[in-house]
Write a protein that holds these residues in place. Structure first.
Motif, PDB file in Angstrom:
ATOM      1  N   ILE A 179      33.778  43.695  53.728  1.00  0.00           N
ATOM      2  CA  ILE A 179      33.770  43.834  52.281  1.00  0.00           C
ATOM      3  C   ILE A 179      35.230  43.862  51.840  1.00  0.00           C
ATOM      4  N   ALA A 180      35.688  42.810  51.176  1.00  0.00           N
ATOM      5  CA  ALA A 180      37.063  42.761  50.684  1.00  0.00           C
ATOM      6  C   ALA A 180      37.178  43.633  49.443  1.00  0.00           C
ATOM      7  N   VAL A 181      38.285  44.381  49.362  1.00  0.00           N
ATOM      8  CA  VAL A 181      38.558  45.257  48.224  1.00  0.00           C
ATOM      9  C   VAL A 181      39.689  44.638  47.418  1.00  0.00           C
ATOM     10  N   ILE A 182      39.428  44.390  46.137  1.00  0.00           N
ATOM     11  CA  ILE A 182      40.353  43.616  45.307  1.00  0.00           C
ATOM     12  C   ILE A 182      40.805  44.444  44.111  1.00  0.00           C
ATOM     13  N   ASP A 183      42.112  44.469  43.879  1.00  0.00           N
ATOM     14  CA  ASP A 183      42.674  45.085  42.685  1.00  0.00           C
ATOM     15  C   ASP A 183      42.519  44.090  41.535  1.00  0.00           C
ATOM     16  N   CYS A 184      41.710  44.452  40.525  1.00  0.00           N
ATOM     17  CA  CYS A 184      41.428  43.508  39.448  1.00  0.00           C
ATOM     18  C   CYS A 184      42.646  43.249  38.571  1.00  0.00           C
ATOM     19  N   VAL A 185      43.536  44.223  38.446  1.00  0.00           N
ATOM     20  CA  VAL A 185      44.730  44.055  37.624  1.00  0.00           C
ATOM     21  C   VAL A 185      45.725  43.141  38.317  1.00  0.00           C
ATOM     22  N   GLU A 186      45.966  43.398  39.594  1.00  0.00           N
ATOM     23  CA  GLU A 186      46.921  42.601  40.360  1.00  0.00           C
ATOM     24  C   GLU A 186      46.325  41.279  40.839  1.00  0.00           C
ATOM     25  N   GLY A 187      45.001  41.224  40.915  1.00  0.00           N
ATOM     26  CA  GLY A 187      44.357  40.008  41.388  1.00  0.00           C
ATOM     27  C   GLY A 187      44.616  39.714  42.845  1.00  0.00           C
ATOM     28  N   LYS A 188      44.598  40.766  43.681  1.00  0.00           N
ATOM     29  CA  LYS A 188      44.865  40.562  45.100  1.00  0.00           C
ATOM     30  C   LYS A 188      44.113  41.596  45.930  1.00  0.00           C
ATOM     31  N   ILE A 189      43.941  41.275  47.216  1.00  0.00           N
ATOM     32  CA  ILE A 189      43.255  42.168  48.141  1.00  0.00           C
ATOM     33  C   ILE A 189      44.132  43.385  48.436  1.00  0.00           C
ATOM     34  N   VAL A 190      43.510  44.565  48.385  1.00  0.00           N
ATOM     35  CA  VAL A 190      44.236  45.796  48.695  1.00  0.00           C
ATOM     36  C   VAL A 190      43.578  46.565  49.843  1.00  0.00           C
ATOM     37  N   GLY A 191      42.543  45.993  50.429  1.00  0.00           N
ATOM     38  CA  GLY A 191      41.883  46.649  51.547  1.00  0.00           C
ATOM     39  C   GLY A 191      40.643  45.894  51.965  1.00  0.00           C
ATOM     40  N   ALA A 192      39.962  46.408  52.976  1.00  0.00           N
ATOM     41  CA  ALA A 192      38.719  45.803  53.456  1.00  0.00           C
ATOM     42  C   ALA A 192      37.919  46.854  54.209  1.00  0.00           C
TER      43      ALA A 192
END
Length: 316
Positions: free
Chosen positions: A119-132
């Motif tokens: 499950i990829a964790v995505i920062d919606c503001v930055e638009g990038k993966i921040v964890g999994a």
């Protein structure tokens, strides 16, 4: 309890035409198509931002579950008012993003990437993966988040368990045994239960979220093979199950004690709940049609043409 992952609203209606690789905007009252936007093939699932300004759409790839030789690696971001794509999030090194769930504050997006079993964790503001989160599965295809954001559940298709994950620690915390595998999953409106479509028989498995144990199975009486998806209405009054292989929709009451099943256009999949609390739309991805359902009567009202094959849709 407000659930960002079960949106409704009077502003608009967006549908993701998986087979036609387009996003469609429809009038939320007349259901007439207002606009269409080409997307990368093939778009699958849909999440609506907390302010109902953006839509996130997973680009799964050109194949299907279990046979996806050209998996996607992006989630596209749509501006719902402007009706255009404004961004793209790369989820590499995780592939085949499918199920999408927003955290309760709308700042994090969780995407099940079945070819990575994560499950990829995505920062919606930055638009990038921040964890999994390691789903410990050969294919975490659909996911469900409790309305309060405390847990994520994954159905794992042919694997014989439902995964329970803690978004805060990004760890698996439990596995609920489910012999036979699963095909669809959702949380109840109050977050006390998770409903899972079983693959070994046409039924719903019910998980108690306080104990993370399987507490009952409810047979889908008028289906002969396993169904595909399950959704609970935002007000908690109805549970809807779509059976793509038999082209059936089943509407159950809140405690699952009664059910009504009726035929619809080919291959019903995702559903959207109208803000009136009485009406549901069903995307029939095998027919290029959308079905309008009266939930209180548990009956088909009408069907209309829309795209080539809509899989998911939402009012906002």
């Amino acid at each position: 309890m407000n659930d960002l992952n079960n949106p409704t609203g009077i502003t608009g209606l967006v549908a993701i035409d998986k087979r036609g690789s387009h996003a469609l905007w429809l009038d939320p009252v007349s259901y007439e198509i207002q606009d269409s936007l080409a997307l990368t093939a093939r778009p699958h699932e849909l999440a609506i931002s907390a302010d109902h300004k953006l839509a996130y759409v997973s680009i799964y790839g050109l194949g299907v579950y279990g046979n996806n030789n050209q998996p996607g690696k992006t989630i596209v971001v749509l501006d719902l008012a402007a009706r255009k794509q404004i961004g793209e999030i790369d989820v590499s090194p995780y592939f085949a993003p499918h199920g999408l769930m927003l955290g309760p504050d709308g700042l994090l997006l969780y995407a099940s990437c079945d070819q990575a079993g994560a499950i990829a964790v995505i920062d919606c503001v930055e638009g990038k993966i921040v964890g999994a989160i390691d789903a410990q599965s050969t294919g975490a295809h659909m996911i469900a988040m409790l309305p309060d954001g405390s847990k994520i559940y994954s159905e794992n298709e042919e694997d014989v368990f439902v995964g329970v994950m803690d978004p805060a620690s990004q760890q698996m915390t439990a596995k609920v045994p489910l012999p036979g595998g699963a095909a669809g999953i959702c949380a109840s409106a109050d977050g006390t239960q998770v409903y899972v479509v079983t693959l070994d028989e046409p039924a719903l498995a019910v998980i108690d979220t306080a104990s993370d144990t399987l507490v009952r199975r409810v047979r889908l009486a008028d289906s002969t093979i396993a169904a595909q998806r399950v959704r609970c209405s935002p007000d908690g009054r109805f549970v809807a199950v779509t059976n793509a292989d038999e082209s059936l929709v089943t509407v159950l009451n809140a405690d699952l004690s009664s059910q009504t099943t009726f035929p619809v256009a080919t291959a019903p999949m995702g559903v959207a709940f109208h803000p009136d609390g009485k009406t549901m739309l069903v995307g029939n991805h095998g027919a290029g049609k959308i079905t309008v359902v009266d939930l209180e009567a548990a009956a088909l009202i009408r069907e209309f043409d829309a795209g080539v094959g809509v899989e998911t849709l939402a009012f906002y």
